[in-house]
Design a protein around this motif. Structure first.
Motif, PDB file in Angstrom:
ATOM      1  N   LEU A  56      -7.934 -11.270 -61.429  1.00 26.07           N
ATOM      2  CA  LEU A  56      -7.793 -12.561 -60.754  1.00 26.07           C
ATOM      3  C   LEU A  56      -6.531 -12.528 -59.902  1.00 26.07           C
ATOM      4  O   LEU A  56      -5.434 -12.852 -60.353  1.00 26.07           O
ATOM      5  CB  LEU A  56      -7.716 -13.705 -61.773  1.00 26.07           C
ATOM      6  CG  LEU A  56      -9.019 -14.103 -62.473  1.00 26.07           C
ATOM      7  CD1 LEU A  56      -8.756 -15.178 -63.519  1.00 26.07           C
ATOM      8  CD2 LEU A  56     -10.046 -14.592 -61.465  1.00 26.07           C
ATOM      9  N   THR A  57      -6.704 -12.089 -58.674  1.00 26.74           N
ATOM     10  CA  THR A  57      -5.574 -11.959 -57.752  1.00 26.74           C
ATOM     11  C   THR A  57      -5.049 -13.333 -57.354  1.00 26.74           C
ATOM     12  O   THR A  57      -5.652 -14.369 -57.673  1.00 26.74           O
ATOM     13  CB  THR A  57      -6.014 -11.206 -56.496  1.00 26.74           C
ATOM     14  OG1 THR A  57      -7.046 -11.975 -55.850  1.00 26.74           O
ATOM     15  CG2 THR A  57      -6.571  -9.828 -56.854  1.00 26.74           C
ATOM     16  N   GLY A  58      -3.925 -13.329 -56.643  1.00 30.28           N
ATOM     17  CA  GLY A  58      -3.351 -14.593 -56.202  1.00 30.28           C
ATOM     18  C   GLY A  58      -4.327 -15.422 -55.380  1.00 30.28           C
ATOM     19  O   GLY A  58      -4.413 -16.644 -55.544  1.00 30.28           O
ATOM     20  N   ALA A  59      -5.101 -14.747 -54.503  1.00 35.42           N
ATOM     21  CA  ALA A  59      -6.064 -15.465 -53.662  1.00 35.42           C
ATOM     22  C   ALA A  59      -7.165 -16.091 -54.517  1.00 35.42           C
ATOM     23  O   ALA A  59      -7.563 -17.249 -54.295  1.00 35.42           O
ATOM     24  CB  ALA A  59      -6.666 -14.509 -52.635  1.00 35.42           C
ATOM     25  N   LEU A  60      -7.671 -15.337 -55.512  1.00 35.72           N
ATOM     26  CA  LEU A  60      -8.721 -15.868 -56.377  1.00 35.72           C
ATOM     27  C   LEU A  60      -8.206 -17.019 -57.240  1.00 35.72           C
ATOM     28  O   LEU A  60      -8.919 -18.006 -57.473  1.00 35.72           O
ATOM     29  CB  LEU A  60      -9.280 -14.759 -57.273  1.00 35.72           C
ATOM     30  CG  LEU A  60     -10.212 -13.738 -56.611  1.00 35.72           C
ATOM     31  CD1 LEU A  60     -10.592 -12.644 -57.605  1.00 35.72           C
ATOM     32  CD2 LEU A  60     -11.461 -14.424 -56.071  1.00 35.72           C
ATOM     33  N   VAL A  61      -6.977 -16.902 -57.699  1.00 36.28           N
ATOM     34  CA  VAL A  61      -6.400 -17.965 -58.526  1.00 36.28           C
ATOM     35  C   VAL A  61      -6.258 -19.244 -57.720  1.00 36.28           C
ATOM     36  O   VAL A  61      -6.550 -20.345 -58.213  1.00 36.28           O
ATOM     37  CB  VAL A  61      -5.035 -17.516 -59.106  1.00 36.28           C
ATOM     38  CG1 VAL A  61      -4.278 -18.704 -59.682  1.00 36.28           C
ATOM     39  CG2 VAL A  61      -5.234 -16.458 -60.181  1.00 36.28           C
ATOM     40  N   ARG A  62      -5.822 -19.119 -56.457  1.00 34.62           N
ATOM     41  CA  ARG A  62      -5.700 -20.312 -55.606  1.00 34.62           C
ATOM     42  C   ARG A  62      -7.076 -20.929 -55.355  1.00 34.62           C
ATOM     43  O   ARG A  62      -7.224 -22.151 -55.325  1.00 34.62           O
ATOM     44  CB  ARG A  62      -5.000 -19.957 -54.303  1.00 34.62           C
ATOM     45  CG  ARG A  62      -3.496 -19.704 -54.460  1.00 34.62           C
ATOM     46  CD  ARG A  62      -2.815 -19.568 -53.126  1.00 34.62           C
ATOM     47  NE  ARG A  62      -3.222 -18.363 -52.421  1.00 34.62           N
ATOM     48  CZ  ARG A  62      -2.660 -17.165 -52.577  1.00 34.62           C
ATOM     49  NH1 ARG A  62      -1.662 -17.029 -53.445  1.00 34.62           N
ATOM     50  NH2 ARG A  62      -3.078 -16.119 -51.902  1.00 34.62           N
ATOM     51  N   GLN A  63      -8.087 -20.067 -55.167  1.00 32.01           N
ATOM     52  CA  GLN A  63      -9.459 -20.556 -55.007  1.00 32.01           C
ATOM     53  C   GLN A  63      -9.907 -21.329 -56.253  1.00 32.01           C
ATOM     54  O   GLN A  63     -10.467 -22.426 -56.154  1.00 32.01           O
ATOM     55  CB  GLN A  63     -10.415 -19.381 -54.770  1.00 32.01           C
ATOM     56  CG  GLN A  63     -10.675 -19.052 -53.328  1.00 32.01           C
ATOM     57  CD  GLN A  63     -11.813 -18.039 -53.200  1.00 32.01           C
ATOM     58  OE1 GLN A  63     -12.397 -17.609 -54.201  1.00 32.01           O
ATOM     59  NE2 GLN A  63     -12.122 -17.660 -51.983  1.00 32.01           N
ATOM     60  N   ALA A  64      -9.676 -20.713 -57.405  1.00 33.12           N
ATOM     61  CA  ALA A  64     -10.107 -21.337 -58.656  1.00 33.12           C
ATOM     62  C   ALA A  64      -9.376 -22.650 -58.898  1.00 33.12           C
ATOM     63  O   ALA A  64      -9.971 -23.627 -59.391  1.00 33.12           O
ATOM     64  CB  ALA A  64      -9.869 -20.375 -59.825  1.00 33.12           C
ATOM     65  N   ASP A  65      -8.087 -22.699 -58.553  1.00 33.90           N
ATOM     66  CA  ASP A  65      -7.321 -23.921 -58.756  1.00 33.90           C
ATOM     67  C   ASP A  65      -7.843 -25.057 -57.871  1.00 33.90           C
ATOM     68  O   ASP A  65      -7.831 -26.221 -58.275  1.00 33.90           O
ATOM     69  CB  ASP A  65      -5.844 -23.664 -58.442  1.00 33.90           C
ATOM     70  CG  ASP A  65      -4.978 -24.884 -58.698  1.00 33.90           C
ATOM     71  OD1 ASP A  65      -5.194 -25.551 -59.738  1.00 33.90           O
ATOM     72  OD2 ASP A  65      -4.099 -25.183 -57.873  1.00 33.90           O
ATOM     73  N   ALA A  66      -8.342 -24.702 -56.679  1.00 30.73           N
ATOM     74  CA  ALA A  66      -8.866 -25.720 -55.765  1.00 30.73           C
ATOM     75  C   ALA A  66     -10.306 -26.108 -56.086  1.00 30.73           C
ATOM     76  O   ALA A  66     -10.790 -27.141 -55.618  1.00 30.73           O
ATOM     77  CB  ALA A  66      -8.784 -25.214 -54.326  1.00 30.73           C
ATOM     78  N   ALA A  67     -11.004 -25.271 -56.892  1.00 32.26           N
ATOM     79  CA  ALA A  67     -12.409 -25.537 -57.212  1.00 32.26           C
ATOM     80  C   ALA A  67     -12.527 -26.708 -58.179  1.00 32.26           C
ATOM     81  O   ALA A  67     -11.651 -26.934 -59.020  1.00 32.26           O
ATOM     82  CB  ALA A  67     -13.053 -24.293 -57.810  1.00 32.26           C
ATOM     83  N   THR A  68     -13.623 -27.450 -58.067  1.00 32.64           N
ATOM     84  CA  THR A  68     -13.846 -28.603 -58.944  1.00 32.64           C
ATOM     85  C   THR A  68     -15.261 -28.563 -59.508  1.00 32.64           C
ATOM     86  O   THR A  68     -16.174 -28.011 -58.895  1.00 32.64           O
ATOM     87  CB  THR A  68     -13.650 -29.932 -58.188  1.00 32.64           C
ATOM     88  OG1 THR A  68     -14.585 -29.995 -57.091  1.00 32.64           O
ATOM     89  CG2 THR A  68     -12.234 -30.059 -57.655  1.00 32.64           C
ATOM     90  N   VAL A  69     -15.415 -29.137 -60.686  1.00 29.75           N
ATOM     91  CA  VAL A  69     -16.730 -29.329 -61.312  1.00 29.75           C
ATOM     92  C   VAL A  69     -16.996 -30.824 -61.326  1.00 29.75           C
ATOM     93  O   VAL A  69     -16.325 -31.573 -62.047  1.00 29.75           O
ATOM     94  CB  VAL A  69     -16.745 -28.752 -62.742  1.00 29.75           C
ATOM     95  CG1 VAL A  69     -18.081 -29.036 -63.408  1.00 29.75           C
ATOM     96  CG2 VAL A  69     -16.463 -27.258 -62.731  1.00 29.75           C
TER      97      VAL A  69
END
Length: 287
Positions: A149-162
């Protein structure tokens, strides 16, 4: 508290390799979701990653589940013998009698292969995975990369919502409407699923002989049926949405798994065992 912080820090260090594995699986399933056409930055892709993690973990636990089911079957099967053994020592409260009873109970357990502790194996093995996932999801809001989970993926995941709730959002003290609604709904669904699973176990997979004359067993059944869902729900108030999604999916898996157990490995003498015997008899008559 310094002692508690030290223990949590030591445990975090121990599960770090597992956290790397969790991160690798999450990243892998996220890439699969993106390859299937899901928005890489969207909640569905990350929800799929968490559900995929559940499937991998629960499939890996299947051998332990088989051990658990057989161990619990053994424990139920020897309940009448344990009851007769205890009846022989009723009223004998001296130390020698207590020790003799313990020895005979242990010998009965050993010779029958029954071990109630084995029934806890899947939950004990899955606990570090939950902790590793908790640490990973908790790090999303701090943008902390972990392994795959690279920095880019972590930022993506943090912005993702359910359904509008961020993966790292928690119910307690949130004040965020969608987070409160989503986490509350998942907690209620978890509790209901647990209740249904325990109800099925109590009514369909319990031998009457194991409960006969055993008020403690009946009391334990009642506790599992009504108290366990509450004990599961309370920690959910402080658990991130991503971890709750894992927990809910795993709970639904447990319900399906119990239904399979009822058909394949029911406890001898239970309603499910009688239904299986009748089913096999009808199949043999047709064949």
């Amino acid at each position: 508290m310094p002692v508690v912080d030290a223990v949590l820090s030591a445990f975090s260090t121990l599960v770090h390799p597992l956290q790397l594995l969790v991160a690798w699986l999450l990243a892998g399933f996220h890439h699969l979701g993106a390859a299937a056409g899901l928005d890489p930055a969207g909640g569905p892709a990350w929800a799929l990653a968490i559900v995929g993690l559940v499937v991998v973990v629960r499939l890996a636990l299947v051998p332990l589940v088989v051990v658990q089911v057989r161990a619990l079957r053994g424990v139920q099967a020897i309940q009448p013998e344990l009851r007769r053994l205890r009846d022989r020592y009723v009223g004998r409260t001296d130390a020698a009698s207590r020790q003799a009873l313990q020895r005979e109970q242990a010998e009965l357990m050993r010779t029958s292969g029954a071990n109630p502790l084995l029934g806890c194996l899947p939950a004990l093995v899955q606990a570090p995975v939950l902790f590793a996932l908790f640490a990973t999801v908790q790090g999303l809001s701090r943008h902390e990369p972990v392994g795959a989970l690279t920095g880019a993926l972590v930022r993506q995941a943090d912005a993702a919502t359910v359904l509008g709730a961020p993966l790292s959002g928690v119910l307690w003290g949130s004040g965020h409407g969608p987070t409160i609604a989503v986490t509350a709904a998942m907690i209620v669904l978890m509790g209901l699923t647990q209740l249904v699973t325990q109800r099925i176990t109590a009514t369909r997979n319990t031998s009457p002989a194991s409960l006969e004359g055993n008020p403690l067993a009946r009391q334990q059944q009642t506790v599992l049926l009504w108290v366990l869902p509450v004990l599961v729900a309370v920690p959910g108030l402080h658990v991130p949405v991503g971890v709750l999604l894992y927990w809910l999916t795993s709970t639904v898996w447990s319900l399906g798994q119990q239904l399979v157990v009822l058909r394949v490995l029911p406890n001898p003498g239970s309603a499910a065992d009688r239904a299986r015997t009748e089913r096999l008899a009808r199949r043999a008559a047709r064949g």
